[in-house]
Design a protein around this motif. Sequence first.
Motif, PDB file in Angstrom:
ATOM      1  N   UNK A  27      -6.822   5.797  11.574  1.00 44.47           N
ATOM      2  CA  UNK A  27      -5.926   6.547  12.438  1.00 44.47           C
ATOM      3  C   UNK A  27      -5.534   7.811  11.679  1.00 44.47           C
ATOM      4  N   UNK A  28      -5.848   8.985  12.238  1.00 37.71           N
ATOM      5  CA  UNK A  28      -5.515  10.214  11.511  1.00 37.71           C
ATOM      6  C   UNK A  28      -4.026  10.264  11.199  1.00 37.71           C
ATOM      7  N   UNK A  29      -3.658  10.680   9.977  1.00 37.95           N
ATOM      8  CA  UNK A  29      -2.252  10.592   9.580  1.00 37.95           C
ATOM      9  C   UNK A  29      -1.386  11.596  10.327  1.00 37.95           C
ATOM     10  N   UNK A  30      -2.031  12.645  10.911  1.00 38.71           N
ATOM     11  CA  UNK A  30      -1.194  13.605  11.630  1.00 38.71           C
ATOM     12  C   UNK A  30      -0.589  12.975  12.883  1.00 38.71           C
ATOM     13  N   UNK A  31      -1.210  11.872  13.362  1.00 42.47           N
ATOM     14  CA  UNK A  31      -0.668  11.219  14.555  1.00 42.47           C
ATOM     15  C   UNK A  31       0.724  10.653  14.289  1.00 42.47           C
ATOM     16  N   UNK A  32       0.953  10.153  13.059  1.00 45.35           N
ATOM     17  CA  UNK A  32       2.289   9.638  12.757  1.00 45.35           C
ATOM     18  C   UNK A  32       3.299  10.788  12.750  1.00 45.35           C
ATOM     19  N   UNK A  33       2.864  11.952  12.252  1.00 44.58           N
ATOM     20  CA  UNK A  33       3.752  13.118  12.252  1.00 44.58           C
ATOM     21  C   UNK A  33       4.095  13.504  13.687  1.00 44.58           C
ATOM     22  N   UNK A  34       3.075  13.492  14.562  1.00 43.41           N
ATOM     23  CA  UNK A  34       3.322  13.805  15.973  1.00 43.41           C
ATOM     24  C   UNK A  34       4.311  12.803  16.563  1.00 43.41           C
ATOM     25  N   UNK A 120       2.454   8.867  25.344  1.00 44.26           N
ATOM     26  CA  UNK A 120       1.231   8.880  24.535  1.00 44.26           C
ATOM     27  C   UNK A 120       1.483   8.322  23.135  1.00 44.26           C
ATOM     28  N   UNK A 121       2.712   8.506  22.665  1.00 44.81           N
ATOM     29  CA  UNK A 121       3.021   8.202  21.278  1.00 44.81           C
ATOM     30  C   UNK A 121       3.195   6.691  21.014  1.00 44.81           C
ATOM     31  N   UNK A 122       3.531   5.937  22.078  1.00 40.30           N
ATOM     32  CA  UNK A 122       3.771   4.488  21.930  1.00 40.30           C
ATOM     33  C   UNK A 122       2.641   3.803  21.175  1.00 40.30           C
ATOM     34  N   UNK A 123       1.400   4.096  21.623  1.00 42.41           N
ATOM     35  CA  UNK A 123       0.244   3.436  21.031  1.00 42.41           C
ATOM     36  C   UNK A 123       0.137   3.679  19.535  1.00 42.41           C
ATOM     37  N   UNK A 124       0.496   4.894  19.113  1.00 42.74           N
ATOM     38  CA  UNK A 124       0.417   5.237  17.683  1.00 42.74           C
ATOM     39  C   UNK A 124       1.313   4.313  16.872  1.00 42.74           C
ATOM     40  N   UNK A 125       2.559   4.148  17.336  1.00 42.29           N
ATOM     41  CA  UNK A 125       3.499   3.283  16.612  1.00 42.29           C
ATOM     42  C   UNK A 125       2.976   1.861  16.525  1.00 42.29           C
ATOM     43  N   UNK A 126       2.443   1.360  17.657  1.00 43.16           N
ATOM     44  CA  UNK A 126       1.967  -0.023  17.684  1.00 43.16           C
ATOM     45  C   UNK A 126       0.816  -0.194  16.699  1.00 43.16           C
ATOM     46  N   UNK A 127      -0.147   0.741  16.744  1.00 40.30           N
ATOM     47  CA  UNK A 127      -1.318   0.600  15.877  1.00 40.30           C
ATOM     48  C   UNK A 127      -0.898   0.613  14.407  1.00 40.30           C
ATOM     49  N   UNK A 128      -0.069   1.579  14.027  1.00 36.92           N
ATOM     50  CA  UNK A 128       0.332   1.653  12.617  1.00 36.92           C
ATOM     51  C   UNK A 128       1.079   0.381  12.212  1.00 36.92           C
ATOM     52  N   UNK A 129       1.990  -0.066  13.096  1.00 38.51           N
ATOM     53  CA  UNK A 129       2.777  -1.257  12.776  1.00 38.51           C
ATOM     54  C   UNK A 129       1.898  -2.489  12.583  1.00 38.51           C
ATOM     55  N   UNK A 130       0.997  -2.727  13.548  1.00 42.60           N
ATOM     56  CA  UNK A 130       0.150  -3.925  13.478  1.00 42.60           C
ATOM     57  C   UNK A 130      -0.763  -3.853  12.254  1.00 42.60           C
TER      58      UNK A 130
END
Lengths: 237, 230
Positions: A27-34, A120-130
């Motif tokens: 997962x590109x790290x810029x997604x967490x910044x977004x 759009x951002x919800x999925x990012x949080x879930x992926x990083x968390x899991x």
Amino acid sequence: MVGATLALLASAIHTVEVQPPNNLFNLPSFLEIVAVTTGALTGALHATHRKLDPMGVMVVAICTGVGGGAIRDVLLNSGIPTFLVSPTLLANAILAAAVATLFARPMRHFTPVMSIVDTLVIGVWVVIGVQKALLVGLNPTAAMFVGVVACSGGSLLRDLLCKTKPEVLQPGTFFAAAALAGAGAYIACALLGAPTWVSITATMGIATGLRAASTIFGWETPVAPVLSEAAAVAPST
Amino acid sequence: MIPLAIDLATLTLPNWAALAAVITGSLVGAEFAAQRGFDPIGVFGLAFAQGLGGLMILELLLLNGTPQFLSDPRYLIGTAIASIAGFFFAGVLTRSRRILMTLDALSMGFLVCVGVDAALTVQLPMISAMFLGTLTATGGIVLRDLLAGTAPSLLRPGVLVGMAALLGSVFYVLLAHFVSWPQGIEQLLTVTVVFSLRLLAAWRGWRTRPTSELSDQLWDRLTPSSSSDT
């Protein structure tokens, strides 16, 4: 009887093992910044409308943006939270607070855009968390829980600090429910032995898709039946 | 009476500074709770939240193992004594609110130093150190309000309090990063900045205003000028 069945089910689930993702940086790290910046922006706007002072807006923006990640990292106990180690996240959250403070009025017209990005951002949080939970070696159930907490922690902190009813826990459009479905999708994909990028795509698609669909079609999470009966009875008494 | 013994060899905050800050915070929290009709457990809860909340969040975030307030009994004993005092002598404390506020301003300076020092010790970036300094100094007040079920006063328009902690943290981090004075002198200056900001704010009646008001004012000023341009 029911308890025994549940216990059997729980132990059956408990034996399931999921391989941790081989590479977290899929997962590109810029997604967490977004994700952090979006959270901070919505938090700051929420706080501005509730007449908080500039310090309050900044605190609420930071807590909404990085709160979920902070709770996730404290729960996993796997090092100092990301938002403290890399300065980009905090800097972006503060920047978002400043933007929201200055442009609160014109940004009222962009509420739909904000909610789309927020979805759009919800999925990012879930992926990083899991992924982080699996990397620490947690079981699938715990990984799903961490994913949902990472997703909803920021919004929960925002509502606590603004003294509004926690939106995550109220009936309404799918939010935590969408996150849970997304986390479930990740675990299912991992169990089936799908490559990490498939799991990530499925998770983000399902979490974001469910939330978007519930917003568009007006789906709402159900209320516990006992309570709705009581509410139906209440007016007559 | 504890002597004001700043260690001349290392020139750092004496190690009772954090304890003194915790006890002062507990006293303020206990007075707050007693005035709002809490029972002894409630008074202790709010005293604990305000006195130790900030340090507890700091240690949780930095994964510092067992929190210091559990391993060092002086913290909890101090909080307990402060809450007993707050329960029985709330009236006296309320009447001496000015002294209490002055002590609280001083302990806010101490807590800023503790938070920033902790962050810099584990080599976190500057912006994280500023954040942790502010959090350590103000987290207790926010936690107390949350437990008491009121809207966090620190984040709402009113007498400037939180901003003093924020400015003090920024000041200390910049000082620590760009000027290599002895640590104790930097800490002394930081405590002075926070202390004087809070006292000045209370004395001159500096109040913060709602952000929406500031934003509206800005746009009211911008809109006529842009319409006259076109």
